[in-house]
Motif scaffolding. Structure first.
Motif, PDB file in Angstrom:
ATOM      1  N   CYS A   1      -7.432   2.439  -5.441  1.00 14.38           N
ATOM      2  CA  CYS A   1      -7.416   3.465  -4.398  1.00 14.38           C
ATOM      3  C   CYS A   1      -8.816   3.616  -3.829  1.00 14.38           C
ATOM      4  N   PHE A   2      -8.938   3.437  -2.513  1.00  9.21           N
ATOM      5  CA  PHE A   2     -10.237   3.548  -1.872  1.00  9.21           C
ATOM      6  C   PHE A   2     -10.599   5.000  -1.576  1.00  9.21           C
ATOM      7  N   GLY A   3      -9.665   5.906  -1.857  1.00  6.45           N
ATOM      8  CA  GLY A   3      -9.957   7.317  -1.652  1.00  6.45           C
ATOM      9  C   GLY A   3     -10.558   7.972  -2.873  1.00  6.45           C
ATOM     10  N   CYS A   4      -9.959   7.707  -4.065  1.00 10.70           N
ATOM     11  CA  CYS A   4     -10.435   8.390  -5.274  1.00 10.70           C
ATOM     12  C   CYS A   4     -10.971   7.440  -6.337  1.00 10.70           C
TER      13      CYS A   4
ATOM     14  N   THR B   1      -3.420   9.341   5.030  1.00 11.02           N
ATOM     15  CA  THR B   1      -3.413   7.914   5.353  1.00 11.02           C
ATOM     16  C   THR B   1      -3.439   7.102   4.061  1.00 11.02           C
ATOM     17  N   PRO B   2      -2.522   6.134   3.894  1.00 12.31           N
ATOM     18  CA  PRO B   2      -2.481   5.349   2.657  1.00 12.31           C
ATOM     19  C   PRO B   2      -3.797   4.625   2.377  1.00 12.31           C
ATOM     20  N   SER B   3      -4.334   4.833   1.184  1.00 13.25           N
ATOM     21  CA  SER B   3      -5.552   4.123   0.788  1.00 13.25           C
ATOM     22  C   SER B   3      -5.393   3.502  -0.602  1.00 13.25           C
TER      23      SER B   3
ATOM     24  N   LYS C   1       0.837  -1.196   0.000  1.00  9.95           N
ATOM     25  CA  LYS C   1       0.000   0.000   0.000  1.00  9.95           C
ATOM     26  C   LYS C   1       0.870   1.244   0.000  1.00  9.95           C
ATOM     27  N   ALA C   2       0.271   2.355  -0.440  1.00 13.97           N
ATOM     28  CA  ALA C   2       1.004   3.611  -0.569  1.00 13.97           C
ATOM     29  C   ALA C   2       0.029   4.770  -0.463  1.00 13.97           C
ATOM     30  N   LYS C   3       0.563   5.964  -0.331  1.00 12.33           N
ATOM     31  CA  LYS C   3      -0.273   7.157  -0.437  1.00 12.33           C
ATOM     32  C   LYS C   3      -0.579   7.348  -1.922  1.00 12.33           C
TER      33      LYS C   3
END
Length: 518
Positions: A56-59, A42-44, A32-34
């Motif tokens: 990526c669970f963020g974007c 927080t890395p997602s 995992k990574a940023k």
């Protein structure tokens, strides 16, 4: 081509490829990574060697090694394949119908033409005086490889023929064209008597040109290369090769209309600026930017044409799920004028930019004093834009804003919003090619939850994934409550007495759910 793809995939590991761009850490069977595609603490961003994919669970960014390089470098699949093949030590084998040589010839011809135009600027006191009068520094001239070509019908063609290029290659590159009225005459140069702005692809290679006429009566004022095998106006953004890293870093893109606006904006330090290349902004342009950041800031001229362009671009951008702000330019000014006069005034205009929907509401309230006409104008111009928003929380925000600014009851606004029609995103574009573009399918929260749970099976002990799953479940419930509150408010407007108690109870539950996210 398929053999090339599979061989590259076999030789390269996705974690190593991505590790060449960002720091990756082991996380169970995965890494995992940023996320490199949006800012986060927080890395997602998860990488699966078993699947040879990332998510990526963020974007919502996801794909394989080719997708990753396409998005990081802003190139198409073929260019990503070339990059990865070189890394893997794979010699690409071209199939029937594909030609490496023809494409390379076009790139070489355009590079030679760019160098020819640069030498033309160096020799022209008039062109240099014009650029200086517009505030363009010597450093910017060099950085953007600006050029000039005198008013001569075949000067470039003669130079290129002397360098060994033929008319077929020059025509394909968009540098010369045939006379329509006199087919027996020799081909002539596309650009004559103009300051030249080379247009680059995302890798920084010259693929086209834009020429600004020096003669005050010349038409058109700006002339752009025609579409070629390397250049398609509806897909290419001027300055993207230099802006992409700053767009990721600042997490938004500034969109301007012209090449001078862009050059001066970068010169002032606003390096996350891009411009279109001889056409209105299209779905392809905006989708390319969406990969870098979901936020855009439109800074178009203050005239009527600029206002209409802002409206069209706003409709298209909102329909693609982008967050849109508008910078209001002083009357009669454009970005280039502002930077020349005072670079800080340009930055100040950008800092004061507001959400596009709020700007259109401001315009209605400043232009129309009759309360009834205000309501009609909002119904016609603002509500359709709110309808394009995918977030019910955002919709509620703007409905509340309209209520506060106008005194209209929110439940009445919600009723009209239910009846409003989505704007026609096809007519928001500039031509047939743009009309073909389709909006990308946005992730639903349910789809995202399913994705998270599948990754959790591979990483059952990962606390970040567990936290993201919990937050997503809460957000899904908040969305449900927002919809129920909206329905209850409409019922309240119809005079149903029990609706008031329901709105209160639902709002309390929604607030409790939101507190869990803090």
């Amino acid at each position: 081509m398929r053999g090339n793809v599979e061989e590259v995939k076999d030789r390269l590991d996705i974690a190593e490829v991505i590790g060449g761009y960002v720091k990756v850490d082991k996380a169970g069977a995965n890494f995992k990574a940023k996320c490199p595609f949006h800012n986060e603490k927080t890395p997602s961003f998860f990488i699966s060697p078993a699947r040879q994919s990332y998510y990526c669970f963020g974007c919502g960014a996801k794909g394989d090694i080719f997708t990753f390089v396409e998005e990081m470098e802003g190139v198409d699949f073929k260019e990503a394949l070339k990059t990865l093949a070189a890394k893997a030590g794979v010699e690409l084998k071209y199939e029937r119908g594909e030609s490496k040589g023809d494409t390379d010839k076009l790139y070489d011809a355009l590079e030679e033409a760019a160098a020819f135009f640069e030498s033309g600027l160096e020799a022209s006191a008039e062109a240099k005086k014009y650029l200086a009068s517009r505030g363009v520094s010597d450093e910017s001239v060099k950085e953007w490889r600006l050029g000039y070509v005198p008013e001569d019908w075949r000067l470039l063609r003669e130079h290129m023929l002397g360098k060994g290029y033929d008319d077929v290659t020059l025509t394909k590159a968009g540098l010369i064209k045939m006379s329509v009225d006199h087919k027996d005459k020799e081909p002539y140069d596309v650009f004559r008597g103009r300051v030249i702005f080379p247009i680059f692809d995302a890798s920084g290679r010259v693929i086209a040109f834009s020429g600004r006429a020096l003669a005050p009566d010349a038409t058109p004022k700006y002339l752009n290369s025609p579409d070629t095998p390397l250049f398609v106006k509806s897909d290419v953004l001027y300055g993207l090769d230099k802006a992409k890293q700053d767009i990721r870093k600042k997490d938004y893109t500034v969109l301007v209309e012209g090449q001078l606006d862009l050059v001066l904006s970068h010169q002032s330090g606003v390096k996350n600026t891009v411009a279109s290349s001889g056409t209105a902004f299209t779905a392809q342009h905006l989708e390319r930017l969406r990969r870098l950041s979901p936020r855009i800031l439109l800074a178009f001229d203050s005239d009527e044409a600029g206002s209409k362009a802002s409206e069209r671009s706003t409709v298209l951008a909102l329909s693609l799920g982008l967050e849109v702000k508008l910078a209001k330019m002083p009357e009669g000014s454009d970005p280039a004028d502002m930077v020349k006069t005072n670079p800080e005034s340009w930055k100040d205009v950008l800092r004061k930019a507001k959400p596009a929907i709020e700007v259109f509401l401001d315009e209605i309230l400043s232009e129309e004093k009759d309360a009834r006409k205000v309501g009609k104008a909002i119904e016609k111009k603002v509500l359709p834009l709110i309808l394009l928003l995918s977030s019910s929380i955002e919709r509620s925000h703007f409905v509340s804003l309209i209520g506060k600014r106008t005194g209209l009851k929110e439940e009445h606004i919600w009723e009209d919003l239910k009846r409003a029609k989505r704007p026609d995103t096809v007519t928001a574009t500039a031509g047939k090619e743009e009309a073909k573009a389709e909006s990308p399918k946005k992730r639903t929260r349910a789809e995202e939850l399913e994705e998270i749970r599948s990754w959790r099976k591979e990483n059952p002990g990962d606390m970040d994934l567990r936290r993201q799953e919990t937050e997503l479940v809460i957000l899904m419930r908040v969305d449900e409550l927002d919809s129920e509150i909206a329905e209850a408010r409409i019922a309240l407007g119809r005079g149903e007495s029990e609706a008031l108690e329901k709105v209160s109870a639902l709002s309390k539950e929604r607030d409790e759910e939101k507190r869990k996210l803090i």
